[in-house]
Design an enzyme around this catalytic site. Structure first.
Site, short mmCIF file in Angstrom:
data_model
loop_
_atom_site.label_atom_id
_atom_site.label_comp_id
_atom_site.label_asym_id
_atom_site.label_seq_id
_atom_site.Cartn_x
_atom_site.Cartn_y
_atom_site.Cartn_z
N THR A 13 0.57 5.36 -1.85
CA THR A 13 1.92 4.71 -1.71
C THR A 13 3.02 5.56 -2.02
O THR A 13 2.69 6.85 -2.60
CB THR A 13 1.87 3.53 -2.82
OG1 THR A 13 3.29 3.10 -2.86
CG2 THR A 13 1.95 4.06 -4.22
N HIS A 14 4.11 5.55 -1.41
CA HIS A 14 5.33 6.38 -1.61
C HIS A 14 6.13 5.86 -2.64
O HIS A 14 7.29 6.11 -2.63
CB HIS A 14 6.03 6.91 -0.41
CG HIS A 14 4.92 7.94 0.10
ND1 HIS A 14 4.04 7.43 0.98
CD2 HIS A 14 5.05 9.18 0.17
CE1 HIS A 14 3.31 8.56 1.62
NE2 HIS A 14 3.89 9.49 1.05
N ASP A 74 0.11 -3.50 0.48
CA ASP A 74 1.28 -3.99 1.04
C ASP A 74 1.83 -5.28 0.46
O ASP A 74 0.82 -6.04 0.17
CB ASP A 74 0.85 -4.06 2.64
CG ASP A 74 2.29 -3.96 3.09
OD1 ASP A 74 3.14 -2.98 3.47
OD2 ASP A 74 2.76 -5.21 3.73
N SER A 75 2.84 -5.34 0.11
CA SER A 75 3.06 -6.79 -0.67
C SER A 75 4.90 -7.04 -0.24
O SER A 75 5.44 -6.27 0.43
CB SER A 75 3.27 -6.11 -2.24
OG SER A 75 3.89 -4.96 -2.26
N LYS A 181 3.43 -8.28 -17.15
CA LYS A 181 3.41 -8.77 -15.69
C LYS A 181 2.11 -8.29 -14.93
O LYS A 181 1.52 -9.15 -14.03
CB LYS A 181 4.49 -7.77 -14.97
CG LYS A 181 4.40 -8.08 -13.51
CD LYS A 181 5.51 -7.16 -12.82
CE LYS A 181 5.34 -7.21 -11.17
NZ LYS A 181 6.06 -6.05 -10.55
N HIS A 194 0.78 -11.02 -8.58
CA HIS A 194 0.39 -10.78 -7.31
C HIS A 194 -0.65 -9.65 -7.20
O HIS A 194 -1.89 -9.90 -6.94
CB HIS A 194 1.13 -10.83 -6.16
CG HIS A 194 2.24 -9.97 -6.14
ND1 HIS A 194 3.12 -9.60 -7.54
CD2 HIS A 194 2.65 -9.05 -5.46
CE1 HIS A 194 3.91 -8.76 -7.39
NE2 HIS A 194 3.85 -8.28 -6.21
P1 ITT Z 1 4.67 1.98 0.25
O1 ITT Z 1 4.39 1.30 1.61
O2 ITT Z 1 4.74 3.32 0.13
O3 ITT Z 1 3.43 1.41 -0.78
P2 ITT Z 1 6.88 0.12 0.00
O4 ITT Z 1 7.96 0.06 -0.94
O5 ITT Z 1 7.38 0.52 1.57
O6 ITT Z 1 5.75 1.55 -0.30
P3 ITT Z 1 5.83 -2.31 1.03
O7 ITT Z 1 6.12 -1.88 2.47
O8 ITT Z 1 4.55 -2.96 0.61
O9 ITT Z 1 5.97 -0.75 0.19
O10 ITT Z 1 6.93 -3.15 0.57
C1 ITT Z 1 7.06 -4.07 -0.45
C2 ITT Z 1 8.28 -4.35 -1.09
O11 ITT Z 1 8.29 -5.38 -1.64
C3 ITT Z 1 8.65 -3.31 -2.16
O12 ITT Z 1 9.30 -2.08 -1.77
C4 ITT Z 1 9.27 -4.30 -3.18
O13 ITT Z 1 10.64 -4.13 -3.24
C5 ITT Z 1 8.86 -5.60 -2.84
N1 ITT Z 1 7.77 -5.89 -4.09
C6 ITT Z 1 6.56 -5.66 -3.89
N2 ITT Z 1 5.83 -5.85 -4.88
C7 ITT Z 1 6.84 -6.30 -5.77
C8 ITT Z 1 6.61 -6.39 -7.29
O14 ITT Z 1 5.64 -6.43 -8.03
N3 ITT Z 1 7.92 -6.73 -7.94
C9 ITT Z 1 9.01 -6.72 -7.17
N4 ITT Z 1 9.15 -6.44 -5.94
C10 ITT Z 1 7.94 -6.20 -5.25
#
Ligand code: ITT
Length: 209
Positions: A13-14, A74-75, A181, A194
């Site tokens: 992850t970044h 991915d979230s 959390k 999650h």
């Molecule tokens: P990587 O792909 O490098 O892991 P990213 O920020 O681009 O980093 P994602 O594409 O998975 O990651 O984007 C998910 C976004 O959803 C993330 O940037 C958060 O803003 C939001 N998100 C995911 N999990 C979260 C959490 O536990 N709390 C708050 N926001 C969350």
């Protein structure tokens, strides 16, 4: 039989907030974790149309580049009255500057424009993938449901945490200590977030002694 994680593991992850949580989740297992950033790995393009597909893209790209097993998340936040948006575009709604205040304001604006009735239901989802250099993969998913609250509450956490009130609790994710959390309960009961829920499944399959 799922494959066990042994030796060194890349956290692909970044995102600094996610990296923090993923390191905390792995810590009790004594895994030697190194981040994609520390290894200078490039960020792959997330071309998938599902959370699981994007998690796999990230894990496989890092496993290939580092020649080590790699762990990716991915979230995103899915808002019922917005047809599941921002969903897989959760990071992209915050723009190049990663401006989550603006992304949260956009959600409120769109809910109001849609005339959506409260409570504004939403869920966070996390797809976790582990990929090995030989092509083997393992995948897990976790979800937490709640209501959205405006104005945002709390400065802890990251991303959309300040607007997410998990069902049954009085604090938003932004008002919680990271341990509240995503702690993994020692008695085997379900974790809250999650990512922690997905990680529980991963740990049972790939990390448990
Ligand atoms: P990587 O792909 O490098 O892991 P990213 O920020 O681009 O980093 P994602 O594409 O998975 O990651 O984007 C998910 C976004 O959803 C993330 O940037 C958060 O803003 C939001 N998100 C995911 N999990 C979260 C959490 O536990 N709390 C708050 N926001 C969350």
């Amino acid at each position: 039989m799922a494959r066990r994680i042994e030796g060194r593991l890349v956290i692909a992850t970044h995102n600094a907030g996610k990296l923090w949580e993923m390191r905390e989740l792995l810590a009790p297992y004594g895994v030697d974790a190194v981040s994609a950033g520390e290894l200078g790995l490039p960020e792959p393009e997330e071309t998938g149309t599902t959370f699981a597909a994007n998690a796999l893209i990230k894990a496989q790209a890092a496993a290939r580049a580092a020649n080590l097993p790699a762990f990716a998340d991915d979230s995103g936040l899915c808002v019922a009255a917005l047809g599941g948006a921002p969903g897989i575009y959760s990071a992209r709604w915050a723009g190049e500057q990663r401006d989550f205040a603006a992304a949260m304001a956009r959600i409120e604006r769109e809910l109001q424009a849609a005339g959506a009735r409260q409570p504004w239901r939403a869920y966070f989802i996390s797809a976790l993938a582990v990929a090995w250099p030989d092509g083997h993969t393992e995948e897990f998913e976790g979800r937490v449901d709640g209501d959205l609250v405006f104005p945002p509450r709390g400065a802890k956490g990251f991303g959309y945490d300040p607007i997410f009130l998990p069902d049954g609790l009085a604090k938003t994710f932004g008002e919680m200590m990271s341990v509240e959390k995503h702690a993994i309960p020692a008695d085997g009961s379900r974790a809250l977030s999650h990512r922690a829920r997905a990680f529980q499944a991963l740990a049972r399959a790939c990390l448990a002694p």
